[in-house]
Design a protein around this motif. Sequence first.
Motif, PDB file in Angstrom:
ATOM      1  N   PHE A  38     -26.341 -21.246  43.654  1.00 35.08           N
ATOM      2  CA  PHE A  38     -26.814 -21.170  42.272  1.00 35.08           C
ATOM      3  C   PHE A  38     -25.978 -22.113  41.417  1.00 35.08           C
ATOM      4  O   PHE A  38     -24.755 -22.140  41.540  1.00 35.08           O
ATOM      5  CB  PHE A  38     -26.613 -19.768  41.683  1.00 35.08           C
ATOM      6  N   SER A  39     -26.636 -22.866  40.553  1.00 39.64           N
ATOM      7  CA  SER A  39     -25.923 -23.723  39.616  1.00 39.64           C
ATOM      8  C   SER A  39     -26.781 -23.943  38.385  1.00 39.64           C
ATOM      9  O   SER A  39     -27.971 -24.229  38.502  1.00 39.64           O
ATOM     10  CB  SER A  39     -25.583 -25.070  40.243  1.00 39.64           C
ATOM     11  N   GLU A  40     -26.170 -23.832  37.235  1.00 34.13           N
ATOM     12  CA  GLU A  40     -26.918 -24.061  36.006  1.00 34.13           C
ATOM     13  C   GLU A  40     -27.273 -25.539  35.839  1.00 34.13           C
ATOM     14  O   GLU A  40     -28.399 -25.886  35.506  1.00 34.13           O
ATOM     15  CB  GLU A  40     -26.097 -23.582  34.796  1.00 34.13           C
ATOM     16  N   LYS A  41     -26.293 -26.424  36.101  1.00 33.61           N
ATOM     17  CA  LYS A  41     -26.522 -27.852  35.875  1.00 33.61           C
ATOM     18  C   LYS A  41     -26.298 -28.714  37.105  1.00 33.61           C
ATOM     19  O   LYS A  41     -26.323 -29.924  37.031  1.00 33.61           O
ATOM     20  CB  LYS A  41     -25.618 -28.336  34.754  1.00 33.61           C
ATOM     21  N   GLY A  42     -26.048 -28.100  38.266  1.00 33.58           N
ATOM     22  CA  GLY A  42     -25.858 -28.859  39.486  1.00 33.58           C
ATOM     23  C   GLY A  42     -24.448 -29.369  39.694  1.00 33.58           C
ATOM     24  O   GLY A  42     -24.224 -30.243  40.522  1.00 33.58           O
ATOM     25  N   ASP A  46     -22.141 -21.387  42.410  1.00 26.68           N
ATOM     26  CA  ASP A  46     -21.853 -20.033  42.864  1.00 26.68           C
ATOM     27  C   ASP A  46     -22.696 -19.797  44.101  1.00 26.68           C
ATOM     28  O   ASP A  46     -23.667 -20.526  44.348  1.00 26.68           O
ATOM     29  CB  ASP A  46     -22.220 -18.999  41.792  1.00 26.68           C
ATOM     30  N   TYR A  47     -22.358 -18.767  44.860  1.00 20.95           N
ATOM     31  CA  TYR A  47     -23.118 -18.535  46.085  1.00 20.95           C
ATOM     32  C   TYR A  47     -23.098 -17.074  46.488  1.00 20.95           C
ATOM     33  O   TYR A  47     -22.257 -16.283  46.050  1.00 20.95           O
ATOM     34  CB  TYR A  47     -22.582 -19.396  47.227  1.00 20.95           C
ATOM     35  N   GLY A  48     -24.059 -16.747  47.336  1.00 21.26           N
ATOM     36  CA  GLY A  48     -24.108 -15.471  48.029  1.00 21.26           C
ATOM     37  C   GLY A  48     -24.278 -15.772  49.502  1.00 21.26           C
ATOM     38  O   GLY A  48     -25.114 -16.589  49.882  1.00 21.26           O
ATOM     39  N   LEU A  49     -23.458 -15.148  50.341  1.00 18.61           N
ATOM     40  CA  LEU A  49     -23.506 -15.386  51.774  1.00 18.61           C
ATOM     41  C   LEU A  49     -24.069 -14.159  52.469  1.00 18.61           C
ATOM     42  O   LEU A  49     -23.672 -13.036  52.145  1.00 18.61           O
ATOM     43  CB  LEU A  49     -22.094 -15.682  52.305  1.00 18.61           C
ATOM     44  N   HIS A  50     -24.997 -14.369  53.394  1.00 21.01           N
ATOM     45  CA  HIS A  50     -25.576 -13.250  54.137  1.00 21.01           C
ATOM     46  C   HIS A  50     -26.048 -13.752  55.507  1.00 21.01           C
ATOM     47  O   HIS A  50     -26.085 -14.950  55.758  1.00 21.01           O
ATOM     48  CB  HIS A  50     -26.715 -12.587  53.353  1.00 21.01           C
ATOM     49  N   PHE A  51     -26.378 -12.810  56.363  1.00 26.26           N
ATOM     50  CA  PHE A  51     -26.944 -13.181  57.661  1.00 26.26           C
ATOM     51  C   PHE A  51     -28.386 -13.609  57.437  1.00 26.26           C
ATOM     52  O   PHE A  51     -29.098 -13.045  56.618  1.00 26.26           O
ATOM     53  CB  PHE A  51     -26.874 -12.007  58.642  1.00 26.26           C
ATOM     54  N   ALA A  52     -28.824 -14.617  58.185  1.00 22.27           N
ATOM     55  CA  ALA A  52     -30.148 -15.198  57.965  1.00 22.27           C
ATOM     56  C   ALA A  52     -31.280 -14.279  58.409  1.00 22.27           C
ATOM     57  O   ALA A  52     -32.244 -14.088  57.677  1.00 22.27           O
ATOM     58  CB  ALA A  52     -30.259 -16.541  58.680  1.00 22.27           C
ATOM     59  N   VAL A  64     -16.221 -16.020  57.669  1.00 27.89           N
ATOM     60  CA  VAL A  64     -16.939 -17.202  57.173  1.00 27.89           C
ATOM     61  C   VAL A  64     -16.748 -17.335  55.669  1.00 27.89           C
ATOM     62  O   VAL A  64     -16.506 -18.438  55.159  1.00 27.89           O
ATOM     63  CB  VAL A  64     -18.438 -17.136  57.542  1.00 27.89           C
ATOM     64  N   GLU A  65     -16.819 -16.240  54.945  1.00 29.62           N
ATOM     65  CA  GLU A  65     -16.633 -16.300  53.493  1.00 29.62           C
ATOM     66  C   GLU A  65     -15.233 -16.806  53.147  1.00 29.62           C
ATOM     67  O   GLU A  65     -15.076 -17.657  52.265  1.00 29.62           O
ATOM     68  CB  GLU A  65     -16.887 -14.942  52.847  1.00 29.62           C
ATOM     69  N   ALA A  66     -14.218 -16.310  53.827  1.00 31.82           N
ATOM     70  CA  ALA A  66     -12.848 -16.781  53.595  1.00 31.82           C
ATOM     71  C   ALA A  66     -12.736 -18.272  53.904  1.00 31.82           C
ATOM     72  O   ALA A  66     -12.092 -19.025  53.160  1.00 31.82           O
ATOM     73  CB  ALA A  66     -11.865 -15.971  54.429  1.00 31.82           C
ATOM     74  N   PHE A  67     -13.377 -18.712  54.982  1.00 33.57           N
ATOM     75  CA  PHE A  67     -13.360 -20.125  55.356  1.00 33.57           C
ATOM     76  C   PHE A  67     -13.989 -20.985  54.259  1.00 33.57           C
ATOM     77  O   PHE A  67     -13.427 -22.012  53.873  1.00 33.57           O
ATOM     78  CB  PHE A  67     -14.095 -20.323  56.685  1.00 33.57           C
ATOM     79  N   LEU A  68     -15.138 -20.568  53.744  1.00 36.18           N
ATOM     80  CA  LEU A  68     -15.812 -21.343  52.700  1.00 36.18           C
ATOM     81  C   LEU A  68     -15.006 -21.369  51.404  1.00 36.18           C
ATOM     82  O   LEU A  68     -15.020 -22.365  50.675  1.00 36.18           O
ATOM     83  CB  LEU A  68     -17.222 -20.800  52.451  1.00 36.18           C
ATOM     84  N   GLU A  69     -14.314 -20.286  51.104  1.00 34.13           N
ATOM     85  CA  GLU A  69     -13.476 -20.231  49.905  1.00 34.13           C
ATOM     86  C   GLU A  69     -12.289 -21.189  50.025  1.00 34.13           C
ATOM     87  O   GLU A  69     -11.862 -21.764  49.032  1.00 34.13           O
ATOM     88  CB  GLU A  69     -12.967 -18.800  49.668  1.00 34.13           C
ATOM     89  N   GLU A  70     -11.763 -21.360  51.223  1.00 35.10           N
ATOM     90  CA  GLU A  70     -10.564 -22.174  51.438  1.00 35.10           C
ATOM     91  C   GLU A  70     -10.881 -23.626  51.793  1.00 35.10           C
ATOM     92  O   GLU A  70     -10.018 -24.493  51.655  1.00 35.10           O
ATOM     93  CB  GLU A  70      -9.729 -21.572  52.569  1.00 35.10           C
TER      94      GLU A  70
END
Length: 89
Positions: A38-42, A46-52, A64-70
Motif C-alpha cells: 500500500f502506498s499513497e503516492k508510490g 506499507d505492507y501486509g504479509l500472509h500465506f498465498a 520472513v517478516e523479520a527478514f523483510l523488515e531488516e
Amino acid sequence: MNITIGAAELRHDPEDGYVGQVRFRVEGHPKEYEITLFSEKGKQWDYGLHFAAESGSEAHIDEVEAFLEENDDAFDALVRAALAAESKA
C-alpha cells in the motif's frame, strides 16, 4: 534468505493511491507467500504479509517478516516487481 518472485500486480487510484500484491517463495519454506503493498503516492510503502494459498507455520511467516523488515533490498525487490506489473498493464 533467498526469495523467488512469482506473480505481481499493482493498481493505482488517484484517490486511494497504490495497492498491489506480489506472490513469492522462500527457499526452504514449503508454502508460498503473498505481500500486499500500500502506498499513497508510490514512495513510502506499507505492507501486509500472509500465506498465498493455505496457512503455514507461524514461525516461518514471522521469520520472513523479520527478514523483510531488516533487508531493504529484498523488500525493494518486491516493490519493484509490483511497479513493473503496473507498467505492463
